[in-house]
Design a protein around this motif. Structure first.
Motif, PDB file in Angstrom:
ATOM      1  N   ASN A  80      51.451  40.442  76.315  1.00 18.27           N
ATOM      2  CA  ASN A  80      51.583  40.061  77.719  1.00 18.27           C
ATOM      3  C   ASN A  80      50.413  40.595  78.548  1.00 18.27           C
ATOM      4  O   ASN A  80      50.104  40.069  79.614  1.00 18.27           O
ATOM      5  CB  ASN A  80      52.913  40.610  78.263  1.00 18.27           C
ATOM      6  CG  ASN A  80      53.090  40.428  79.751  1.00 18.27           C
ATOM      7  OD1 ASN A  80      52.831  41.347  80.526  1.00 18.27           O
ATOM      8  ND2 ASN A  80      53.512  39.248  80.162  1.00 18.27           N
ATOM      9  N   GLY A 104      57.820  37.167  84.180  1.00 17.41           N
ATOM     10  CA  GLY A 104      56.856  37.802  83.291  1.00 17.41           C
ATOM     11  C   GLY A 104      56.804  37.038  81.985  1.00 17.41           C
ATOM     12  O   GLY A 104      56.934  35.817  81.963  1.00 17.41           O
ATOM     13  N   MET A 105      56.621  37.787  80.870  1.00 19.67           N
ATOM     14  CA  MET A 105      56.511  37.143  79.553  1.00 19.67           C
ATOM     15  C   MET A 105      55.470  36.017  79.595  1.00 19.67           C
ATOM     16  O   MET A 105      54.322  36.257  79.933  1.00 19.67           O
ATOM     17  CB  MET A 105      57.873  36.626  79.096  1.00 19.67           C
ATOM     18  CG  MET A 105      58.941  37.696  78.999  1.00 19.67           C
ATOM     19  SD  MET A 105      58.636  38.798  77.595  1.00 19.67           S
ATOM     20  CE  MET A 105      60.123  39.775  77.630  1.00 19.67           C
ATOM     21  N   GLU A 106      55.884  34.773  79.309  1.00 17.47           N
ATOM     22  CA  GLU A 106      54.938  33.645  79.336  1.00 17.47           C
ATOM     23  C   GLU A 106      54.878  32.962  80.697  1.00 17.47           C
ATOM     24  O   GLU A 106      54.051  32.066  80.909  1.00 17.47           O
ATOM     25  CB  GLU A 106      55.291  32.616  78.241  1.00 17.47           C
ATOM     26  CG  GLU A 106      56.375  31.610  78.593  1.00 17.47           C
ATOM     27  CD  GLU A 106      57.785  32.186  78.629  1.00 17.47           C
ATOM     28  OE1 GLU A 106      58.730  31.393  78.696  1.00 17.47           O
ATOM     29  OE2 GLU A 106      57.952  33.420  78.608  1.00 17.47           O
ATOM     30  N   GLY A 118      50.873  41.442  82.320  1.00 15.88           N
ATOM     31  CA  GLY A 118      51.095  40.327  83.241  1.00 15.88           C
ATOM     32  C   GLY A 118      50.013  39.267  83.207  1.00 15.88           C
ATOM     33  O   GLY A 118      50.149  38.214  83.842  1.00 15.88           O
ATOM     34  N   SER A 136      54.348  42.061  85.435  1.00 18.10           N
ATOM     35  CA  SER A 136      53.810  42.808  84.292  1.00 18.10           C
ATOM     36  C   SER A 136      54.864  43.057  83.224  1.00 18.10           C
ATOM     37  O   SER A 136      54.652  43.854  82.316  1.00 18.10           O
ATOM     38  CB  SER A 136      53.221  44.134  84.775  1.00 18.10           C
ATOM     39  OG  SER A 136      54.149  44.854  85.576  1.00 18.10           O
ATOM     40  N   GLY A 174      56.826  42.405  79.932  1.00 20.32           N
ATOM     41  CA  GLY A 174      56.570  41.719  78.669  1.00 20.32           C
ATOM     42  C   GLY A 174      56.105  42.673  77.590  1.00 20.32           C
ATOM     43  O   GLY A 174      55.867  43.855  77.837  1.00 20.32           O
ATOM     44  N   TYR A 175      55.945  42.152  76.388  1.00 22.30           N
ATOM     45  CA  TYR A 175      55.490  42.942  75.249  1.00 22.30           C
ATOM     46  C   TYR A 175      53.958  43.008  75.224  1.00 22.30           C
ATOM     47  O   TYR A 175      53.291  42.511  76.128  1.00 22.30           O
ATOM     48  CB  TYR A 175      56.059  42.360  73.957  1.00 22.30           C
ATOM     49  CG  TYR A 175      57.575  42.451  73.893  1.00 22.30           C
ATOM     50  CD1 TYR A 175      58.206  43.652  73.616  1.00 22.30           C
ATOM     51  CD2 TYR A 175      58.368  41.326  74.163  1.00 22.30           C
ATOM     52  CE1 TYR A 175      59.591  43.742  73.579  1.00 22.30           C
ATOM     53  CE2 TYR A 175      59.748  41.404  74.117  1.00 22.30           C
ATOM     54  CZ  TYR A 175      60.359  42.613  73.836  1.00 22.30           C
ATOM     55  OH  TYR A 175      61.729  42.708  73.798  1.00 22.30           O
ATOM     56  N   SER A 208      49.061  37.295  80.759  1.00 25.42           N
ATOM     57  CA  SER A 208      49.479  36.047  80.113  1.00 25.42           C
ATOM     58  C   SER A 208      50.305  35.185  81.063  1.00 25.42           C
ATOM     59  O   SER A 208      50.131  33.958  81.117  1.00 25.42           O
ATOM     60  CB  SER A 208      50.271  36.343  78.841  1.00 25.42           C
ATOM     61  OG  SER A 208      51.466  37.049  79.138  1.00 25.42           O
ATOM     62  N   ALA A 209      51.206  35.822  81.828  1.00 22.73           N
ATOM     63  CA  ALA A 209      51.997  35.065  82.801  1.00 22.73           C
ATOM     64  C   ALA A 209      51.105  34.511  83.909  1.00 22.73           C
ATOM     65  O   ALA A 209      51.282  33.364  84.354  1.00 22.73           O
ATOM     66  CB  ALA A 209      53.088  35.960  83.395  1.00 22.73           C
TER      67      ALA A 209
END
Length: 254
Positions: A210, A181-183, A213, A204, A206-207, A215-216
């Motif tokens: 995100n 997740g995250m980046e 999900g 999904s 992340g902050y 952004s990932a």
């Protein structure tokens, strides 16, 4: 019959004279599906795709899931996957079917087969412990379909040395599933280290930025590493299924 190995075994039995062609024909030509009213159970899925139909549990009642499983079990299907099955529904379904259930992955294997092979080598790597639910969905799917799976969890890029200490495992794989997740940077890093296909799974986790999900997903789609493909957000099942197909391609076991 629940996979192509069973079909090949039947055909080889005919070739060896251990089974009558008429009996084999009868087994193969039986009704290709059964209409239960609320579902049309596809019994020819192994002939076309190599594995029996998978049941998506979300949105189905426990009674519907049990009915589908019963119809498949009557046709000698085993290792039947039920994905996105919540614990309460699993408890009810387990009263009518033999289930090997993982609450972490929300995935069940109905009537698990003791003779399931462990072919080739698939690695499932996750960025963090928070990605474990999706990672386990991928790993358990691949294992139920007859693959040897190695789990490398919590090896994200925030501590790259954790991933690099497992290079021998990564480089021996025929396919790597990279869950993050995250980046979502893990897939690109793995893609730059191995010579096998990498299946990227955005989660999904992340902050706020995100975006559940997204952004990932976009990071993985824009990966500069060659040989990286991407499935949908949180789709561990799809990644495990695809990894199995890659791992068991003709000649891959040689």
């Amino acid at each position: 019959m629940d996979n192509k190995r069973d079909i090949l075994a039947l055909l080889r039995a005919v070739a060896a004279g251990d089974a009558a062609p008429e009996d084999a024909l009868l087994e193969l030509k039986q009704s290709p599906f059964e209409d239960l009213g609320y579902a049309k159970v596809d019994f020819h899925r192994p002939v076309r795709q190599g594995n029996c139909e998978v049941i998506y549990g979300a949105g189905k009642t426990p009674e519907q899931i049990s009915g589908i499983l019963s119809a498949m079990h009557e046709r000698c299907c085993g290792n039947i996957l039920v994905t996105r099955l919540d614990p309460a529904a699993a408890e009810k379904v387990g009263k009518t079917a033999v289930l090997d259930y993982s609450p972490t992955a929300r995935l069940a294997v109905a009537w698990p087969r003791a003779d399931t092979p462990a072919l080739g080598h698939i690695v499932v790597a996750s960025g963090g412990t928070s990605d474990m639910a999706v990672s386990e969905e991928a790993a358990l799917t691949a294992e139920a379909m007859g693959n040897r799976v190695t789990r490398l969890y919590d090896v994200g890029v925030a501590g790259l040395h954790r991933l690099l200490s497992n290079l021998d495992v990564l480089m021996s794989a025929r396919c790597v599933v990279a869950v993050a997740g995250m980046e979502g940077a893990l897939a690109s890093v793995v893609g730059g280290l191995v010579d096998c296909p990498v299946i990227a799974v955005p989660t999904s986790v992340g902050y706020g930025a995100n975006f559940g999900g997204l952004s990932a997903l976009l990071s993985m789609l824009n990966s500069c590493a060659s040989g990286v493909s991407v499935v949908n957000i949180d789709n561990g099942f799809g990644a495990g299924y695809l990894a199995s197909m890659i791992n068991q391609m003709e000649g891959a076991q040689e």
